[in-house]
Write a protein that holds these residues in place. Sequence first.
Motif, PDB file in Angstrom:
ATOM      1  N   VAL A  96      -6.789  12.067  16.396  1.00 34.57           N
ATOM      2  CA  VAL A  96      -6.368  11.661  15.058  1.00 34.57           C
ATOM      3  C   VAL A  96      -7.606  11.282  14.249  1.00 34.57           C
ATOM      4  O   VAL A  96      -8.520  10.630  14.776  1.00 34.57           O
ATOM      5  CB  VAL A  96      -5.406  10.452  15.115  1.00 34.57           C
ATOM      6  N   LEU A  97      -7.622  11.672  12.980  1.00 36.71           N
ATOM      7  CA  LEU A  97      -8.611  11.170  12.032  1.00 36.71           C
ATOM      8  C   LEU A  97      -7.936  10.094  11.191  1.00 36.71           C
ATOM      9  O   LEU A  97      -6.901  10.351  10.568  1.00 36.71           O
ATOM     10  CB  LEU A  97      -9.133  12.288  11.129  1.00 36.71           C
ATOM     11  N   HIS A  98      -8.527   8.913  11.190  1.00 29.16           N
ATOM     12  CA  HIS A  98      -7.971   7.780  10.423  1.00 29.16           C
ATOM     13  C   HIS A  98      -9.008   7.429   9.370  1.00 29.16           C
ATOM     14  O   HIS A  98      -9.997   6.758   9.639  1.00 29.16           O
ATOM     15  CB  HIS A  98      -7.708   6.604  11.363  1.00 29.16           C
ATOM     16  N   ALA A  99      -8.770   7.913   8.139  1.00 35.28           N
ATOM     17  CA  ALA A  99      -9.714   7.699   7.044  1.00 35.28           C
ATOM     18  C   ALA A  99      -9.322   6.462   6.250  1.00 35.28           C
ATOM     19  O   ALA A  99      -8.142   6.155   6.081  1.00 35.28           O
ATOM     20  CB  ALA A  99      -9.733   8.918   6.128  1.00 35.28           C
ATOM     21  N   HIS A 100     -10.338   5.772   5.759  1.00 36.92           N
ATOM     22  CA  HIS A 100     -10.134   4.553   4.976  1.00 36.92           C
ATOM     23  C   HIS A 100     -10.699   4.767   3.578  1.00 36.92           C
ATOM     24  O   HIS A 100     -11.719   5.429   3.403  1.00 36.92           O
ATOM     25  CB  HIS A 100     -10.816   3.366   5.664  1.00 36.92           C
ATOM     26  N   SER A 101     -10.027   4.197   2.575  1.00 34.61           N
ATOM     27  CA  SER A 101     -10.498   4.361   1.208  1.00 34.61           C
ATOM     28  C   SER A 101     -11.973   3.955   1.105  1.00 34.61           C
ATOM     29  O   SER A 101     -12.450   3.152   1.900  1.00 34.61           O
ATOM     30  CB  SER A 101      -9.636   3.530   0.246  1.00 34.61           C
ATOM     31  N   PRO A 102     -12.697   4.613   0.142  1.00 30.59           N
ATOM     32  CA  PRO A 102     -12.216   5.343  -1.022  1.00 30.59           C
ATOM     33  C   PRO A 102     -11.727   6.750  -0.702  1.00 30.59           C
ATOM     34  O   PRO A 102     -11.868   7.236   0.428  1.00 30.59           O
ATOM     35  CB  PRO A 102     -13.447   5.389  -1.925  1.00 30.59           C
ATOM     36  N   ALA A 103     -11.189   7.392  -1.738  1.00 39.55           N
ATOM     37  CA  ALA A 103     -10.581   8.699  -1.559  1.00 39.55           C
ATOM     38  C   ALA A 103     -11.573   9.762  -1.107  1.00 39.55           C
ATOM     39  O   ALA A 103     -11.168  10.784  -0.530  1.00 39.55           O
ATOM     40  CB  ALA A 103      -9.903   9.136  -2.860  1.00 39.55           C
ATOM     41  N   LEU A 104     -12.868   9.556  -1.338  1.00 40.55           N
ATOM     42  CA  LEU A 104     -13.859  10.514  -0.843  1.00 40.55           C
ATOM     43  C   LEU A 104     -13.777  10.627   0.672  1.00 40.55           C
ATOM     44  O   LEU A 104     -13.897  11.724   1.233  1.00 40.55           O
ATOM     45  CB  LEU A 104     -15.268  10.084  -1.260  1.00 40.55           C
ATOM     46  N   CYS A 105     -13.588   9.503   1.355  1.00 37.90           N
ATOM     47  CA  CYS A 105     -13.436   9.539   2.819  1.00 37.90           C
ATOM     48  C   CYS A 105     -12.152  10.276   3.194  1.00 37.90           C
ATOM     49  O   CYS A 105     -12.115  11.052   4.156  1.00 37.90           O
ATOM     50  CB  CYS A 105     -13.411   8.125   3.380  1.00 37.90           C
ATOM     51  N   GLY A 106     -11.088  10.012   2.438  1.00 42.65           N
ATOM     52  CA  GLY A 106      -9.829  10.682   2.722  1.00 42.65           C
ATOM     53  C   GLY A 106      -9.918  12.180   2.539  1.00 42.65           C
ATOM     54  O   GLY A 106      -9.433  12.959   3.374  1.00 42.65           O
ATOM     55  N   ARG A 107     -10.567  12.633   1.463  1.00 44.24           N
ATOM     56  CA  ARG A 107     -10.690  14.069   1.225  1.00 44.24           C
ATOM     57  C   ARG A 107     -11.533  14.732   2.303  1.00 44.24           C
ATOM     58  O   ARG A 107     -11.206  15.836   2.767  1.00 44.24           O
ATOM     59  CB  ARG A 107     -11.294  14.304  -0.165  1.00 44.24           C
TER      60      ARG A 107
END
Length: 409
Positions: A96-107
């Motif tokens: 699993v990839l668990h990204a945390h804000s900001p949205a740049l990390c999410g994208r």
Amino acid sequence: MTRVLHVLDHSLPLHSGYTFRTRAIMAAQVAAGLDVRGMTGQRHTADGPPNEAVEGLLFHRTPGTASGPPGVREWREVGALADAIVKLAHDWRPDVLHAHSPALCGRAAIRAGAALGIPVVYEIRAFWEDAAVGNGTGRAGSVKYRLTRALEDAVVRDADAVFTICNGLRDDLAERGHPAGKIGLSPNGVDLTLFGAPPARDAALGARLGLGSGPVVGFIGSFYDYEGLDVLIDAMPRLIARQPGARLLLVGGGPMDAALRTQAEASPAREAIVFTGRVPHREVERYYSLVDVLAYPRKASRLTDLVTPLKPLEAMAQGRLVAASDVGGHRELIADGTTGTLFAPDDPAACADALADLFDDRSGRAAMRDRARAHVAEHHDWARNARRYQDVYQHLLARRNNGELSAAA
């Protein structure tokens, strides 16, 4: 053993509310038997090796520094971080990839997740366009504000699951049209194993700072405008009229430091206001020991109404009395008169009266401290909060194995 890669803006050894929350999440997941690592983007600028172990947690770094005009630079950051995730996954295969804000990390995580065929969880700790307005680096409604908001919406749409840290953020996303069933809640929490009995008052430090016999109102943190420390300074003359020995202890620094010092110097209560500047993290507990009430006078704004802060929870876990402005983020954490005291925001008189009433109520303070700590233990202990993630991870992995997940581009 489930492997989880946390995709981060920055991490330990840097100290911030962001890095402390990350540490708590990862440590709780390790204790629960997961195999976890972190990957930071190019905005983590602290010196260190490309693979860095800090406090028993392993972080990988994205090399290089993005350049170019606004927009292009951020898109290059996303590409570099996505490439670093994919490269790491060739050797250490996360589930699993668990990204945390900001949205740049999410994208970046969504791009990497699509290439790797693994699910992506995106966690929002604040809307960064609102945070920029709150700290004075952005303007509501500007082109940058609208673009950041649009990117956030796109990441929420494309992620397989979403978490927010509070109801305010979750409700706002639902009002934008995102499915409420996709958005989980993982509230701010504390590692209760770090908090034992409150430390004894450091009398020598108190004498050096000239705090006298008190009572002492304290704020320990970063000096941003939205924190409302100017309101707290303006409240001091009225507080002293009711509590002549009262002192205000301001520990930390930030963009408002110079303005606050100038304001304090012009105050009739200037002799009762003490600035320490920033102190080493290892010394913070000594300053906490001097404070009778931790005050959080945040100003009313979109940011403070939507986002819950971490500091009041830490104070409550330490058995400290808490007084805070009556904004949405504080109302999610503090029950007025039960676990703390709330007062009208942007109102020095209301702030002063709430603090004075709290000092006057000697018989009720011990019970309030006990209720506050019990509330944190029941609702904000990371040992419990971390289980929320595992349920979602397992659900997503089962859906992937059944062919129900489609990778987002």
